[in-house]
Scaffold this motif. Structure first.
Motif, PDB file in Angstrom:
ATOM      1  N   ASP A 240     -27.901 -27.375  36.411  1.00  0.00           N
ATOM      2  CA  ASP A 240     -27.145 -27.498  37.643  1.00  0.00           C
ATOM      3  C   ASP A 240     -26.774 -26.103  38.149  1.00  0.00           C
ATOM      4  OD1 ASP A 240     -25.731 -28.440  39.694  1.00  0.00           O
ATOM      5  OD2 ASP A 240     -24.109 -29.333  38.553  1.00  0.00           O
ATOM      6  N   TYR A 241     -27.682 -25.470  38.853  1.00  0.00           N
ATOM      7  CA  TYR A 241     -27.413 -24.112  39.316  1.00  0.00           C
ATOM      8  C   TYR A 241     -28.111 -23.892  40.645  1.00  0.00           C
ATOM      9  CZ  TYR A 241     -26.581 -19.097  38.993  1.00  0.00           C
ATOM     10  OH  TYR A 241     -26.152 -17.811  39.220  1.00  0.00           O
ATOM     11  N   ARG A 245     -24.263 -22.472  46.061  1.00  0.00           N
ATOM     12  CA  ARG A 245     -22.929 -22.870  45.624  1.00  0.00           C
ATOM     13  C   ARG A 245     -22.374 -21.894  44.594  1.00  0.00           C
ATOM     14  NH1 ARG A 245     -23.296 -27.809  42.013  1.00  0.00           N
ATOM     15  NH2 ARG A 245     -23.694 -26.107  40.583  1.00  0.00           N
ATOM     16  N   ASP A 246     -23.244 -21.381  43.695  1.00  0.00           N
ATOM     17  CA  ASP A 246     -22.757 -20.587  42.561  1.00  0.00           C
ATOM     18  C   ASP A 246     -23.012 -19.097  42.703  1.00  0.00           C
ATOM     19  OD1 ASP A 246     -22.242 -23.058  41.334  1.00  0.00           O
ATOM     20  OD2 ASP A 246     -24.327 -23.203  40.720  1.00  0.00           O
TER      21      ASP A 246
ATOM     22  N   LEU B  89     -25.733 -18.599  33.740  1.00  0.00           N
ATOM     23  CA  LEU B  89     -25.804 -19.752  34.639  1.00  0.00           C
ATOM     24  C   LEU B  89     -24.633 -20.692  34.424  1.00  0.00           C
ATOM     25  CD1 LEU B  89     -29.562 -20.753  34.646  1.00  0.00           C
ATOM     26  CD2 LEU B  89     -28.422 -18.942  35.841  1.00  0.00           C
ATOM     27  N   LYS B  92     -21.251 -18.320  35.248  1.00  0.00           N
ATOM     28  CA  LYS B  92     -21.382 -17.848  36.633  1.00  0.00           C
ATOM     29  C   LYS B  92     -20.837 -16.433  36.842  1.00  0.00           C
ATOM     30  CE  LYS B  92     -22.083 -22.345  38.268  1.00  0.00           C
ATOM     31  NZ  LYS B  92     -21.687 -23.328  37.305  1.00  0.00           N
TER      32      LYS B  92
END
Lengths: 402, 176
Positions: A240-241, A245-246, B89, B92
């Motif tokens: 989920d990356y 958004r990140d 990841l 972050k």
């Protein structure tokens, strides 16, 4: 005769066994998406080793960037991923703006988002159509090109070009969109959204397509991270990356206040409102089918984003600002910024010594890393499955070779 | 974690070996000696608070001033910096490490500088280090397959070096 000093034992061409066969695929093979050459060592029908050779389209764009000012390099970014040139322009423009600490207006951000998401749709359409071609069905390609043509018409009205746009530049865009453009774009989305269903009938649920993509080329989560995969390849493996958004706040600010989902493939059921809720039983997480499906679902999210951006763009009456000067002086310092291009995380680096001309520029290609996982994926598959695996990575040679 | 928290973690673990560079504009970085690269890399990757498992990019910068007019204003001696951009990841955050190398490892300028390869830690370094070798002429020791990747195998020179002059001819094809 080759120079004997060039013979490298690592090069699989030189130590082939008699019962094995070496097959050369490309660089002009139609299903390698450009000039990719694969040397395949096979044992009967089974692939035991594969070695990609790249660089046939190498133009050393990074060297060219050391001789031009930051804004002058924009056309060279177009020619990297020429199917998503708008997103390439955005990546470099944001890098330059971040080094200058130059914040563009909100209205311009909405405009850029609109344009880039349209670019994403166009790029995924070609990805989908070309994947069909790789697997031997020509009709999805014509459907895809038909829709892409309409997006290109919209781009042509905005900037005059159809492939290499150079539209988004540091500090702004070349020119504001003309009057009536938004209505045309709306009309296109209204036309396009119901059509996506057809693609699912044509390809996603097609029995032959499922047979050729499900449970093939499975990329595990750990491998995907280890090899630096990004974009649909990473999310198709269930991570989920998404940089939208990140990512870096300088980039994600563009998406502030927008409602969209990051598409991540997961095992099990999908929400009911997805266009095609059932994942086929044969599909495994991280296989070719999932990588393809992420792109198909991302198109729907892009439509959602564009629809939201119309109102936001139109609610600001002031005209958009002019871009930065052509020979804008850059402060001494360095920046590396990644953005979410259709094919993955496209990174641009700018190393400046205080002149208008950068000391060094860096373009980190997403496809370069995505392709490097190919030898891993192709071990032990059938020879006929190779186009299917290569196609699912959706590579773009212009970006890999730079 | 932000940059200073990560660099603090690194400095508490490695002490004076790592050198912090705070930039006023743009990215800050941490400079490490080349013989400690693998050790620091493993720490960055495996420390549960850092988890820098994703190697975004490996590149190099050639610092050689070829313009005689600007030579006076240039504060550094000729050298090459290899730059690693890392990110996590899950947590972050991102991080930059750099290693400084001489442009040549001998006086006669025959032998290329070398650096331990990090491809055992991050597999993506395999191709990216080949690219750095191809374009900058930095050799990576311990790399599984050290050869050119973008240029042809028999290409002379390393194009992204500042003192590179393009050949007039390649295999009988005129280049200019």
């Amino acid at each position: 005769m080759l120079d004997p000093t060039l013979i490298n034992n690592k090069n699989i061409e030189y130590d082939a066994q008699t019962n094995e066969m070496l097959i050369n695929m490309g660089p002009q093979h139609p299903s390698t998406h450009g000039v990719l050459r694969l040397i395949i060592r096979t044992d009967g029908e089974i692939v035991s080793e594969i070695q990609p050779h790249i660089g046939y389209l190498h133009r050393c764009a990074e060297k060219i960037g050391e001789h031009l000012s930051a804004r002058q390099w924009i056309p060279y970014t177009d020619r990297m991923d020429y199917l998503a040139a708008m997103n390439m322009n955005l990546g470099w423009s944001l890098t330059v703006e971040k080094l200058l600490d130059h914040q563009v207006s909100k209205k311009l951000q909405h405009l850029r988002l609109m344009i880039c998401e349209l670019g994403r749709i166009a790029s995924h359409l070609v990805g989908m159509g070309a994947y069909g071609l790789d697997l031997g069905t020509a009709s999805p390609f014509f459907y895809a090109i038909r829709e892409r043509e309409k997006i290109l018409d919209l781009f042509e009205k905005a900037c005059g070009a159809r492939l290499t746009f150079s539209y988004i530049t540091p500090g702004g865009v070349m020119a504001d969109i003309p009057e009536g453009w938004i209505d045309e774009c709306k009309a296109f989305l209204d036309y396009f959204e119901p059509i996506i269903k057809q693609y699912h009938t044509l390809l996603t649920t097609n029995a032959i397509f499922l047979k050729r993509t499900c449970n093939l080329g499975i990329l595990s989560k750990e491998k995907a991270i280890d090899y630096g995969c990004s974009g649909a390849v990473l999310r198709g493996s269930g991570i989920d990356y998404d940089l939208r958004r990140d990512g870096d706040p300088f980039y994600t600010e563009m998406y502030d206040g927008y409602d969209f989902e990051v598409i991540v493939e997961k095992e099990g059921d999908y929400p009911k409102d997805y266009p095609y809720p059932d994942v086929p039983r044969e599909a495994q997480l991280g296989d070719c089918w999932h990588r393809f499906y992420v792109r198909m679902l991302e198109v729907i999210q892009s439509i959602k984003l564009i629809r939201q951006s119309f109102e936001k763009y139109q609610s600001i009456p002031e005209p958009i600002e002019k871009p930065l000067k052509l020979q804008q002086k850059l402060p001494k310092g360095e920046i590396y910024l990644e953005t979410e291009a259709p094919r993955g995380q496209m990174g641009f680096g700018l190393f400046s010594e205080g002149d208008p001309i950068p000391w060094k520029v860096r373009a980190r290609s997403s496809c370069f890393c995505n392709l490097s996982v190919l030898p891993e994926l192709c071990r032990g598959v059938y020879l006929a499955d190779i186009p299917s695996i290569v196609g699912s990575l959706d590579i773009m040679m212009g970006e890999i070779d730079r | 974690m932000n940059f200073s928290e990560i660099s603090d973690t690194l400095i508490t673990h490695f002490g004076d070996l790592v050198l912090l560079h705070k930039a006023e504009v743009g990215d800050s970085w941490v400079e490490i000696p080349k013989d400690k690269l693998l050790e620091v890399g493993r720490f960055l990757k495996e420390n549960p608070q850092l988890q820098l498992t994703y190697l975004n990019s490996v590149t190099a910068v050639d610092y050689l001033q070829t313009d005689p007019k600007k030579l006076k204003r240039t504060s550094w001696e000729p050298h090459i910096k290899v730059v690693y951009h890392l990110s996590s990841l899950f947590l972050k955050h991102t991080f930059v490490i750099k290693v400084t190398l001489p442009r040549w490892s001998d006086e006669e300028q025959n032998r290329l500088p070398s650096l331990p390869s990090v491809s055992s830690l991050w597999s993506t370094a395999d191709w990216q280090e080949r690219e750095v070798f191809d374009l900058y002429g930095v050799e990576f020791t311990g790399h599984p397959d050290m050869r050119r990747i973008l240029c042809p195998d028999d290409w002379a020179g390393h194009p992204l070096r500042k003192d590179y002059t393009p050949p007039q001819e390649y295999e009988g094809i005129r280049c200019h």
